[in-house]
Scaffold this motif. Structure first.
Motif, mmCIF file in Angstrom:
data_model
loop_
_atom_site.group_PDB
_atom_site.id
_atom_site.type_symbol
_atom_site.label_atom_id
_atom_site.label_comp_id
_atom_site.label_asym_id
_atom_site.label_seq_id
_atom_site.Cartn_x
_atom_site.Cartn_y
_atom_site.Cartn_z
ATOM 1 N N HIS A 283 -63.111 43.445 26.597
ATOM 2 C CA HIS A 283 -63.349 42.342 27.457
ATOM 3 C C HIS A 283 -62.681 42.490 28.718
ATOM 4 O O HIS A 283 -63.156 41.672 29.709
ATOM 5 C CB HIS A 283 -63.137 40.954 26.475
ATOM 6 C CG HIS A 283 -61.877 40.975 25.940
ATOM 7 N ND1 HIS A 283 -60.825 40.348 26.663
ATOM 8 C CD2 HIS A 283 -61.223 41.107 24.729
ATOM 9 C CE1 HIS A 283 -59.729 40.508 26.011
ATOM 10 N NE2 HIS A 283 -60.144 40.919 24.660
ATOM 11 N N ARG A 287 -64.459 42.025 32.352
ATOM 12 C CA ARG A 287 -64.139 41.226 33.357
ATOM 13 C C ARG A 287 -63.927 41.786 34.635
ATOM 14 O O ARG A 287 -64.033 41.201 35.552
ATOM 15 C CB ARG A 287 -62.927 40.553 32.766
ATOM 16 C CG ARG A 287 -63.017 39.280 31.761
ATOM 17 C CD ARG A 287 -61.713 38.526 31.355
ATOM 18 N NE ARG A 287 -61.897 37.562 30.479
ATOM 19 C CZ ARG A 287 -62.157 36.252 30.686
ATOM 20 N NH1 ARG A 287 -62.499 35.977 31.660
ATOM 21 N NH2 ARG A 287 -62.139 35.461 29.738
ATOM 22 N N ARG A 291 -65.800 41.016 38.147
ATOM 23 C CA ARG A 291 -65.185 40.680 39.368
ATOM 24 C C ARG A 291 -65.653 41.457 40.493
ATOM 25 O O ARG A 291 -65.839 41.167 41.627
ATOM 26 C CB ARG A 291 -63.717 40.465 39.218
ATOM 27 C CG ARG A 291 -63.019 39.455 38.332
ATOM 28 C CD ARG A 291 -61.545 39.268 39.001
ATOM 29 N NE ARG A 291 -60.869 40.574 38.133
ATOM 30 C CZ ARG A 291 -60.451 40.592 36.976
ATOM 31 N NH1 ARG A 291 -60.627 39.721 36.119
ATOM 32 N NH2 ARG A 291 -59.792 41.525 36.499
ATOM 33 N N GLU A 313 -71.253 37.361 33.489
ATOM 34 C CA GLU A 313 -69.721 37.327 33.220
ATOM 35 C C GLU A 313 -69.517 36.209 32.116
ATOM 36 O O GLU A 313 -68.664 36.401 31.329
ATOM 37 C CB GLU A 313 -69.123 37.093 34.556
ATOM 38 C CG GLU A 313 -67.612 37.115 34.349
ATOM 39 C CD GLU A 313 -66.791 36.801 35.513
ATOM 40 O OE1 GLU A 313 -65.647 36.973 35.674
ATOM 41 O OE2 GLU A 313 -67.560 36.844 36.710
#
Length: 520
Positions: A283, A287, A291, A313
């Motif tokens: 995870h 992430r 981004r 997301e």
């Protein structure tokens, strides 16, 4: 032989003789031949290596044929005419012939005058070519070759690092294609992170043809189609190699229309990489990719694309973090999509409903009403999507995903009758080769039976769903769902006689299989 060729050969012979007397290896001699003969006779780097070995065209051809035979391949079509065309610069060898030329001379493509790493991903300077008359016993130290790993040979260190990261991905892909077991170890994760980070650096710094962009866009859509049925680690390597190619094109600012298309592809590929990392259970890396996807999407000004990245997301905190964060991301995605018919306009409300259910638990009327309103918005938005978006499980949102996610939300909301009907519809949308999503749906239907008080039937459905899977088709994400059923049974009917048998089936399940398909 013309007088010019004769003078070239004579000078090269003198350089070779002096080099051998001085203890130089052929790669060093080749570099000197190139430096001295190039300005006078137009000698190329690849020709310099043959002259440094003191062999004829026919000798090199025979060496390549021997290497093909060694590798169990049919005799190659390369001949003296084609090799001469390579040496004169009229033609460039394809990836396979370049690999065997590098093997014969024991150098890297750069030493022969060609950009990029070899397709094999290995260092030819240290690999042994059995039976080769052209074989050196010392490493190639010519200026045109790469230095060993982690020792950039001058120039832009990040560029060399990027090449090595791509080599790691190529080697991993070759191992996967050969059927070898590959784990997501520190080196591979480091390369994955470096590829993503360099895209970040390029996006904040910012010439390619429209035809090339067309090909990249088609490849990106192709990766999206492969997402449902390709092992994730294999797909990740393919996606990130394309991701690197897009990054290189963005290193210099392009015309506005081309730059926007590049940013769109960067956002889609970053988002897809994030989805794959969710499937792989990392995870943190997921992430990071989302981004990066957000940064790229912001440069396009496309609200639908920006909303899609944020909606995807939201799955990370939905599974691995705080459902409140998932709720905030889902609502942010919904607001970005606005009234624009798009995938995020349908996805975001469904994720919002699931986050609400996780935060407050099932049965609370205000939560149920709020979540159902979100699901109603999702269905209305789905009906406004284009047919192509409804057929795209990655960059769009399909009908079976809508049913699947709605049913899961309703189960968590404690609405068994409505959930079971929708989950039953969802099952009809899958084919015989699909196993991950249908199994999770069956486990959700088992939870519906539990909510209705039918404990024994729930355990029977869940046990059958697990035992019907093939060997190695029980990844962690699936087993978590299986344990959720067991936990619910223990709460509802502790000590139930069928629970022990079910727990045994869960504990003995294999968790070694790669995940393919959509993960809830």
């Amino acid at each position: 032989m013309s007088g010019r060729q004769h003078r070239e050969t004579e000078l090269a012979r003198q350089i070779r003789a002096r080099g051998l007397a001085a203890g130089q290896v052929p790669a060093q001699i080749a570099e000197e031949i190139y430096d001295r003969c190039g300005p006078q006779f137009g000698t190329t780097r690849i020709k310099g290596h043959r002259l440094a070995h003191g062999v004829a065209l026919a000798d090199v051809i025979e060496q390549i044929r021997a290497l093909f035979e060694r590798d169990g391949k049919a005799a190659p079509g390369i001949g003296e005419t084609l090799l001469s065309a390579y040496e004169s610069g009229l033609k460039r060898p394809g990836p396979e012939y370049l690999h065997y030329l590098c093997s014969a001379y024991r150098v890297e493509p750069a030493s022969l005058g060609y950009d990029g790493p070899c397709i094999c991903g290995h260092d030819h300077r240290t690999s042994v070519v059995a039976g080769s008359d052209l074989q050196n016993r010392r490493p190639d130290t010519s200026p045109g070759t790469r230095e060993p790993l982690n020792r950039p040979a001058g120039g832009d260190p990040s560029a060399n690092g990027g090449e090595e990261d791509e080599n790691v991905l190529r080697r991993t892909l070759l191992q996967l294609l050969a059927g070898a077991g590959v784990t997501l170890d520190g080196q591979l994760l480091g390369s994955v992170e470096n590829v993503r980070r360099r895209m970040d650096e390029t996006l904040v710094s910012a010439t390619v043809s429209p035809a090339m962009l067309d090909q990249w866009e088609e490849a990106t859509l192709g990766f999206g189609r492969q997402y449902m049925n390709t092992p994730p680690l294999r797909l990740l390597c393919d996606v990130l190699l394309e991701f690197s190619a897009v990054r290189k094109a963005m290193e210099h600012r392009q015309p506005v229309d081309l730059q926007e298309r590049l940013c769109r592809m960067a956002a889609q590929l970053a988002g897809l990489s994030g989805m794959i990392m969710v499937n792989l259970g990392d995870h943190r890396m997921a992430r990071s990719f989302f981004r990066t996807g957000r940064t790229a999407a912001d440069d396009t000004g496309d609200r639908a694309l920006r909303a899609w990245v944020i909606a995807r997301e939201a799955l990370v905190p939905l599974y691995y973090g705080d459902p409140r964060e998932a709720l905030n991301l889902a609502r942010k995605s919904r607001d970005l999509a606005g009234q624009t018919p798009c995938a995020a306009q349908a996805m975001a409300p469904v994720f919002e409903a699931r986050a609400l259910a996780m935060m407050a638990g099932g049965g609370k009327k205000d939560v149920v009403d709020q979540a159902k309103r979100a699901l109603s918005r999702a269905r209305a938005a789905f009906s406004q999507m284009t047919a192509s978006e409804q057929d795209d499980a990655t960059f769009g949102y399909t009908e079976r995903q809508l049913y699947f996610h709605q049913g899961d939300a309703l189960v968590r909301l404690g609405q068994p009758m409505e959930a079971d009907l929708i989950l039953e519809q969802a099952l009809t949308k899958y084919g015989p080769s699909d196993w991950l999503d249908p199994t999770i749906i069956k486990l959700d239907r088992a939870k519906c039976r539990l909510l209705e008080g039918e404990v024994e039937e729930a355990l029977q459905i869940a046990t059958t769903a697990l035992t019907s899977l093939g060997e190695g088709c029980r990844p962690d994400i699936l087993m978590q769902r299986a344990y959720e059923v067991a936990k619910a049974v223990e709460t509802k009917a502790p000590g139930h006689p069928a629970l022990k048998e079910y727990l045994e089936a869960v504990r003995t399940a294999s968790v070694t299989a790669p995940i393919t398909g959509e993960v809830l």
